[in-house]
Design a protein around this motif. Structure first.
Motif, mmCIF file in Angstrom:
data_model
loop_
_atom_site.group_PDB
_atom_site.id
_atom_site.type_symbol
_atom_site.label_atom_id
_atom_site.label_comp_id
_atom_site.label_asym_id
_atom_site.label_seq_id
_atom_site.Cartn_x
_atom_site.Cartn_y
_atom_site.Cartn_z
ATOM 1 N N ILE A 98 0.840 -1.183 0.000
ATOM 2 C CA ILE A 98 0.000 0.000 0.000
ATOM 3 C C ILE A 98 0.881 1.242 0.000
ATOM 4 C CG2 ILE A 98 -1.872 1.205 1.161
ATOM 5 C CD1 ILE A 98 -2.545 -1.644 0.173
ATOM 6 N N ARG A 99 0.712 2.081 -1.004
ATOM 7 C CA ARG A 99 1.490 3.322 -1.085
ATOM 8 C C ARG A 99 0.629 4.518 -0.675
ATOM 9 N NH1 ARG A 99 4.951 3.428 -6.631
ATOM 10 N NH2 ARG A 99 5.350 5.512 -5.798
ATOM 11 N N GLN A 100 1.293 5.552 -0.207
ATOM 12 C CA GLN A 100 0.585 6.759 0.201
ATOM 13 C C GLN A 100 0.823 7.920 -0.758
ATOM 14 O OE1 GLN A 100 1.977 7.323 4.241
ATOM 15 N NE2 GLN A 100 0.343 6.040 5.075
ATOM 16 N N ASP A 101 1.907 7.829 -1.530
ATOM 17 C CA ASP A 101 2.243 8.940 -2.427
ATOM 18 C C ASP A 101 1.532 8.844 -3.764
ATOM 19 O OD1 ASP A 101 3.759 6.654 -3.066
ATOM 20 O OD2 ASP A 101 5.266 7.856 -4.096
ATOM 21 N N VAL A 102 0.994 7.676 -4.075
ATOM 22 C CA VAL A 102 0.380 7.461 -5.381
ATOM 23 C C VAL A 102 -0.630 6.325 -5.270
ATOM 24 C CG1 VAL A 102 2.196 5.856 -6.098
ATOM 25 C CG2 VAL A 102 0.875 7.058 -7.819
ATOM 26 N N GLY A 103 -1.692 6.376 -6.087
ATOM 27 C CA GLY A 103 -2.723 5.363 -6.033
ATOM 28 C C GLY A 103 -2.420 4.152 -6.900
ATOM 29 N N ALA A 104 -3.337 3.191 -6.868
ATOM 30 C CA ALA A 104 -3.131 1.919 -7.566
ATOM 31 C C ALA A 104 -3.013 2.097 -9.074
ATOM 32 C CB ALA A 104 -4.264 0.951 -7.237
ATOM 33 N N VAL A 156 -5.816 8.210 -1.751
ATOM 34 C CA VAL A 156 -5.492 7.603 -3.043
ATOM 35 C C VAL A 156 -6.316 6.336 -3.230
ATOM 36 C CG1 VAL A 156 -3.148 8.530 -3.113
ATOM 37 C CG2 VAL A 156 -3.549 6.299 -2.062
ATOM 38 N N GLU A 157 -6.533 5.973 -4.498
ATOM 39 C CA GLU A 157 -7.367 4.811 -4.791
ATOM 40 C C GLU A 157 -6.613 3.513 -4.519
ATOM 41 O OE1 GLU A 157 -5.031 5.390 -8.556
ATOM 42 O OE2 GLU A 157 -6.023 6.711 -7.119
ATOM 43 N N ASP A 158 -7.372 2.510 -4.056
ATOM 44 C CA ASP A 158 -6.809 1.173 -3.819
ATOM 45 C C ASP A 158 -7.093 0.246 -4.992
ATOM 46 O OD1 ASP A 158 -8.623 1.804 -0.976
ATOM 47 O OD2 ASP A 158 -6.437 1.956 -0.957
ATOM 48 N N VAL A 159 -8.139 0.569 -5.744
ATOM 49 C CA VAL A 159 -8.523 -0.252 -6.886
ATOM 50 C C VAL A 159 -8.986 0.663 -8.005
ATOM 51 C CG1 VAL A 159 -10.865 -0.530 -5.972
ATOM 52 C CG2 VAL A 159 -10.016 -2.143 -7.690
ATOM 53 N N GLY A 160 -8.661 0.301 -9.237
ATOM 54 C CA GLY A 160 -9.056 1.114 -10.362
ATOM 55 C C GLY A 160 -9.286 0.278 -11.607
#
Length: 216
Positions: A124-130, A166-170
């Motif tokens: 899981i990143r915090q600077d950028v989404g999935a 940020v999104e976790d799923v896209g």
């Protein structure tokens, strides 16, 4: 910037010079090129500073947070005759290179669509989404395989773990010339790690699967 990490590097590579200062690094005449593997929000300033110092740059993907920032870096690199490269590692993947050869030879016939899945349980990143983190690979792959860029783009995403950040799923849909459709699924929430990429043509449908260690 961590003294502990720098000490570990020096222990593993005794001849390696370390520094906490980007300016010191870029001022060294012995440095021809730099690799930028920092959080996304720092990419633009670091890469720009490196290019203006006359260094070739390999930056981790995604290159920048916005298209305008990316194009600015491209202009600086071109103006100074420098290499600016992004870490789209799948451009050098034997399976993807094989797919590209087969498509260009016409072995698949007319390509109808590409359907990619890139999922895992984290990290899981915090600077950028999935989408930026995972789907950027598949966008680069689709551009490469089809030899073009999309003419239409749409996306839906959701953030469950970091509400409002940020999104976790896209899910991203790209439409390319000749009405070739590419559907990209990127997620940090899946318990199975999947990197699956079928290319569907009117003659053949090969699939690249990096998780299949015996026959990707």
């Amino acid at each position: 910037l961590s003294q502990e990490r720098l000490a570990a590097c020096r222990k593993q590579y005794p001849t390696l010079a370390t520094t906490e200062s980007i300016d010191t690094l870029l001022a060294s005449p012995e440095v021809d090129a730099v690799v930028v593997a920092t959080p996304l929000v720092t990419h633009y300033e670091i890469v720009k500073k490196a290019l203006l110092a006359g260094k070739h740059v390999l930056a981790e993907k995604p290159l920048t947070k916005t298209g305008d920032e990316a194009m600015d870096l491209v202009r600086i690199a071109e103006a100074n005759d420098l290499v600016l490269m992004v870490g789209h590692v799948f451009m050098f993947n034997p399976g993807i290179l094989f797919l590209k050869t087969e498509i260009d030879r016409g072995e698949l016939g007319r390509v109808y669509y590409i359907d990619t899945v890139r999922t895992n349980l984290g990290p899981i990143r915090q600077d950028v989404g999935a989408i930026y983190d995972l789907a950027s690979h598949d966008i680069s792959i689709c551009n490469f395989l089809l030899g073009s860029q999309p003419v239409e783009v749409s996306a839906n995403a959701a953030h469950f773990l970091q509400d409002g950040k940020v999104e976790d799923v896209g899910f991203v849909t790209l439409v390319y010339p000749n009405n070739v459709i590419c559907n990209l699924h990127a997620s940090w929430l899946d318990t199975r790690k999947v990197t699956n990429l079928p290319v569907v043509g009117d003659k053949k449908k090969p699939t690249s699967d990096d998780m299949n260690t015996s026959e990707p």
